[in-house]
Design an enzyme around this catalytic site. Structure first.
Site, short mmCIF file in Angstrom:
data_model
loop_
_atom_site.label_atom_id
_atom_site.label_comp_id
_atom_site.label_asym_id
_atom_site.label_seq_id
_atom_site.Cartn_x
_atom_site.Cartn_y
_atom_site.Cartn_z
N LYS A 116 -12.14 -38.03 -32.48
CA LYS A 116 -11.62 -38.31 -31.30
C LYS A 116 -12.11 -39.72 -31.05
O LYS A 116 -11.27 -40.50 -30.39
CB LYS A 116 -12.21 -37.54 -30.47
CG LYS A 116 -11.92 -36.01 -30.74
CD LYS A 116 -10.42 -35.74 -30.89
CE LYS A 116 -10.10 -34.27 -31.16
NZ LYS A 116 -10.49 -33.89 -32.45
N HIS A 235 -11.23 -23.24 -22.37
CA HIS A 235 -10.84 -24.37 -22.96
C HIS A 235 -10.09 -24.17 -24.31
O HIS A 235 -9.61 -25.09 -25.01
CB HIS A 235 -11.96 -25.32 -23.42
CG HIS A 235 -12.93 -25.69 -22.39
ND1 HIS A 235 -12.53 -26.66 -21.06
CD2 HIS A 235 -14.20 -25.54 -22.28
CE1 HIS A 235 -13.42 -26.53 -20.51
NE2 HIS A 235 -14.43 -26.02 -21.15
N ARG A 292 -1.31 -31.34 -37.24
CA ARG A 292 -0.73 -30.04 -38.02
C ARG A 292 0.26 -29.41 -37.17
O ARG A 292 0.44 -29.72 -35.91
CB ARG A 292 -1.99 -28.99 -38.12
CG ARG A 292 -2.77 -28.73 -36.78
CD ARG A 292 -3.74 -27.91 -36.76
NE ARG A 292 -4.51 -27.76 -35.43
CZ ARG A 292 -4.25 -27.17 -34.63
NH1 ARG A 292 -3.16 -26.62 -34.36
NH2 ARG A 292 -5.24 -27.30 -33.38
#
Length: 505
Positions: A116, A235, A292
């Protein structure tokens, strides 16, 4: 085109990929752990190879064993599905070294977008919108505390190599920061073998909207609309829809073109998803990229009429995309529910066990991507996802009505599932109106959406009378039923307890 493909996964996604392969005339190879020997994906494949004990670290995450199965079976390509090794650059590189095609993006794109902080750095340098926060890993708690204080609470503490809600913590105040820091690092280390974290500013009531992109190895890259993924618990997404209720053509085009720019920046091909947060003023910010196939890909397929798995296979085989951006047309609306073996009334506690009875919904516009069957025992070692229930209709109101009907048709006995929870969500006026954000599920759960009202006195009397009539029903020879004939002694005791409450005359 490939003659034989190995699917390095299990459950519903393995079956989904196998179905696409079968329609294309491609033979399929399954791999399985000891506990999955009788699973649906093993029964569905043309060939199957054992790869180790139940723990995923000894089976589905073992690159050497999966490649050995591919070599022994003669598979020319490997489809990773999602989860497990799907976003692992080392696995993609190992496939290349073994002269086996990895059905996914190039290794360099996986490495850039898989971390990230690295992807945030690249996007900031390119002038693209990202959620405010740090662009590097934070080395110590002292550094985390200092930067969080400068940003102002609440903040999001996130794993640099993370995804799927792992290693992610919302920190409302400075008092909770140290505990969240230690928990996030521990969770990230266990999930990704990388404990590094970074900070983002928490956006108030954002929507989570993702853009599906698809590219080939000839430089063509397009976007395939959006998916609304704001309905999340802990989440993790639980329910998605396409198109997003907030979307108009201008916002869709701007987000789609930004997603394509991000894909080109990474040198991307195959299927991928660029995820954004959208604030209340309809400003959008890059969140992350998933390199993906997504769990929620069926709703895009239903609305666009494009089979993403077949497209993945063709791109991996070197074929060019048959579509240009102007060919992409969205039609109708689709919603997906992730049906888990969890007990909503018990804080969504996992509920493994044997499925005694299973009847999936059918009818117009209904699709069920399932990895289970009647008689199958849900193992405790893996994610408890049973199936994905997807509906399509001409517009969102009709899709909601169709999903209600489909959920009412769903029958799963022997285990608890999240089906009752989705029935309640579909009745909520804010969901019906499209007024949702990433905190919606937590708020409605806190408000008691799952609380049950006790039966009315008349309903209780009817139930007691039915129990009494059933218990006193004579057998075929006219004699009262014996305890053994009545079945479970627990049931008999329960009926007797109910009958004791019945007023005697």
């Amino acid at each position: 085109m490939f003659r034989k493909v190995l699917i390095a996964n299990r459950g519903e996604i393995a079956v989904r990929v196998m179905r696409a392969c079968r329609e294309m005339g491609i033979r399929t190879v399954a791999v399985y752990s000891e506990v999955d020997r009788k699973s649906l994906h093993v029964r569905f494949a043309d060939e199957a190879y054992p790869i180790g004990p139940a723990p995923s670290t000894e089976s589905y995450l073992r690159i050497d064993r999966i490649l050995d199965a591919a070599v022994r079976s003669g598979a020319e390509a490997i489809h990773p599905g999602y989860g497990f090794l799907a976003e692992n650059p080392a696995f993609a590189r190992a496939c290349q070294e073994a002269a086996i095609v990895f059905i996914g993006p190039p290794v360099a794109a996986m490495e850039l977008m898989g971390f990230k902080t690295a992807s945030r750095q690249a996007l900031i340098k390119a002038g693209l919108p990202v959620v405010p926060g740090t662009d590097r890993n934070l080395e110590s708690f002292e550094e985390v505390r200092r930067i969080a204080g400068e940003m102002g609470f609440p903040v999001m503490l996130k794993a640099s190599a993370g995804g799927g809600g792992k290693g992610l913590r919302l920190v409302p105040s400075a008092a909770e920061l140290e505990s969240a820091y230690r928990t996030a690092r521990s969770e990230a280390l266990n999930a990704f073998n990388d404990a590094s974290v970074y900070l983002e500013k928490y956006l108030e009531r954002p929507r989570h909207v993702e853009i599906q992109i698809l590219g080939d190895q000839h430089g063509n890259l397009i976007y395939l609309g959006e998916r609304e993924c704001s309905l999340q618990r802990r989440h993790q997404k639980v329910m998605e829809e396409c198109p997003s209720p907030i979307m108009d053509e201008s916002l869709r085009r701007r987000m789609g073109e930004t997603a394509v720019r991000i894909g080109r920046l990474a040198g991307y091909w195959n299927a991928g998803t660029v995820e954004f947060l959208v604030d209340e003023k309809r400003h959008f910010y890059f969140l992350e990229m998933n390199t993906r196939l997504q769990v929620e890909h069926p709703i895009t397929e239903m609305v666009l009429g494009i089979d993403l798995v077949k497209a993945q296979l063709r791109v991996a085989a070197g074929e060019p995309l048959p579509w240009q951006q102007e060919d992409v047309q969205m039609r109708g609306a689709a919603i997906e529910c992730r049906i888990y073996a969890e007990d909503p009334a018990n804080n969504f506690f996992p509920c493994p066990g044997r499925i005694r009875h299973l009847q999936s919904p059918r009818g117009p516009g209904v699709r069920s991507d399932s990895g289970v069957y009647e008689g199958w025992t849900i193992p405790i070692e893996y994610d408890p996802l049973l199936a994905k229930l997807v509906v399509w209709a001409s517009d969102r109101p009709e899709a909601i009505a169709r999903l209600r009907r489909a959920l009412d048709e769903y029958e799963v006995f022997g285990i608890e599932t999240t089906i009752p929870f989705f029935r309640r969500v579909l009745e909520h006026p804010d969901f019906v109106a499209g007024r949702i954000d990433t905190g919606f599920i937590d708020r409605v759960l806190a408000a008691g959406i799952l609380s049950e009202e006790g039966p009315a006195p008349e309903e209780e009397r009817v139930a007691l009378l039915a129990a009494a009539l059933d218990a006193l029903q004579p057998s075929a020879n006219g004699a009262p039923p014996s305890p053994s004939a009545a079945g479970s002694r627990w049931k008999t005791a329960g009926r007797e307890a109910l009958l004791d409450r019945w007023p005697r005359r």
